[in-house]
Design a protein around this motif. Structure first.
Motif: not given
Length: 282
Positions: A1-22
Motif C-alpha cells: 500500500m504505497t503512500g499509506q501509513w500501514v501498521s505492522t499488522t497490515g492494517r491502517a492505524p486508527s485515528v486514536g492510535t495516530i493521536v496517541r502516538t503523536t
C-alpha cells in the motif's frame, strides 16, 4: 500500500492510535529537549552560551568546561558521597519494603488491612510536614552530619511497600505452602523463592529509589551541613551560588552527575519494562 501509513499488522492505524502516538512523541521531545540542550551547551564557551539568538550546536566544541569544572568542584568527593548514599539506601529500601510487603501480602493477621491502609495513606503526607520530627529523631540519635543520617530515614517508603505488595499478591500461595511442607523456613522461603519471583518489581523499585536518592536535595541540605558529607545535588547548588562561576562549568558538572542514573536505567531497562507490563496485566 504505497503512500499509506500501514501498521505492522497490515492494517491502517486508527485515528486514536495516530493521536496517541503523536502526543507521546511530542511529550518525549518536550522532556528530552532540555537535556539535549544542556548536553550540547556544556561544550560551548561562555561567550557562545550568552550569544543572542541562542544556538543549538556549539560552533567550537571544547572539553575545557569539563576539565575546569570538575577540578574546581572537587567532584570526586561528592560523587563518592552520592554513590554510597544511593547504593546503601537502595539496598536497604529493597530489603525493608520487600519484608513489609511480604508480610502484608502473604500473612493473615488481625489488623493487616488497616495497617496497609495506614501505610498507604502516608503517601499523601507532604515531606515538609514530617521533616522536623524526622530531623529531631536523627539529631537525637547523633546521625546529623553523617551519611547514616542520609541513608536510614528514607529507607522505608510506602510507595515501595505498595508496589511490592501488589506484585506479591499475584504469587501463588501453593508454591509457598509446598516449600513449608518440604521443611523450608520462613526466611528461606522469602529469600530463595519470593525475592527471585519478584525480580521485575524489585528492579522497578530499585530504579525509583536510585532516582529519588540520587536527586534528593532537601533532606541532604538539612542533615549534611558539613561540606565533606554533602551529596552532588547540594554541592552543585552551592557551586552554582558562588561568585564568578561560568555557567558552562555548571552545565558540565550537571551533565556528568546525571550519567550514572542513565547507565543504571539502561542496565535495568529490560527488568523495568517487564515489571511494569506484568503489573499492568495483573
Amino acid at each position: 500500500m504505497t503512500g499509506q501509513w500501514v501498521s505492522t499488522t497490515g492494517r491502517a492505524p486508527s485515528v486514536g492510535t495516530i493521536v496517541r502516538t503523536t502526543v507521546l512523541i511530542v511529550g518525549a521531545i518536550i522532556v528530552i529537549a532540555p537535556l539535549v540542550w544542556a548536553g550540547l551547551s556544556s561544550f560551548k564557551s561562555q561567550a557562545e552560551l550568552a550569544a543572542q539568538p541562542p544556538t543549538l550546536y556549539p560552533h567550537a566544541a571544547t572539553f575545557d568546561n569539563y576539565r575546569t569544572g570538575l577540578a574546581a568542584f572537587d567532584f570526586g568527593r561528592y560523587l563518592l558521597n552520592s554513590t554510597i548514599v544511593t547504593v546503601a539506601a537502595t539496598l536497604l529500601t529493597l530489603l525493608i519494603n520487600a519484608m513489609a510487603a511480604y508480610a502484608l501480602a502473604k500473612y493473615n493477621f488481625r489488623g493487616r488491612d488497616l495497617l496497609f491502609l495506614i501505610t498507604l495513606s502516608t503517601i499523601m503526607i507532604p515531606l515538609q510536614v514530617i521533616l522536623l520530627p524526622v530531623y529531631q529523631v536523627v539529631s537525637a540519635l547523633g546521625m546529623t552530619n553523617s551519611l547514616l543520617g542520609l541513608i536510614i530515614p528514607p529507607a522505608a517508603t510506602p510507595t515501595g511497600v505498595f508496589l511490592l505488595r501488589q506484585y506479591m499478591l499475584s504469587l501463588p500461595d501453593e508454591t509457598i505452602e509446598a516449600a513449608r511442607i518440604d521443611g523450608a523456613g520462613e526466611f528461606a522461603i522469602f529469600w530463595r523463592i519470593v525475592l527471585p519471583l519478584c525480580r521485575p518489581a524489585l528492579a522497578v523499585l530499585a530504579i525509583f529509589s536510585i532516582i529519588w536518592r540520587w536527586n534528593d536535595f532537601l533532606w541532604p541540605l538539612i542533615v549534611a551541613q558539613d561540606e565533606s558529607k554533602q551529596t552532588l545535588p547540594v554541592a552543585i547548588a552551592r557551586f552554582a551560588g558562588q561568585q564568578a562561576i561560568p555557567f558552562p562549568h555548571i552545565l558540565a558538572v550537571s551533565v556528568v552527575s546525571i550519567i550514572p542514573v542513565i547507565v543504571v536505567f539502561l542496565i535495568l531497562q529490560r527488568q523495568i519494562i517487564s515489571g511494569l507490563v506484568s503489573g499492568a496485566v495483573r
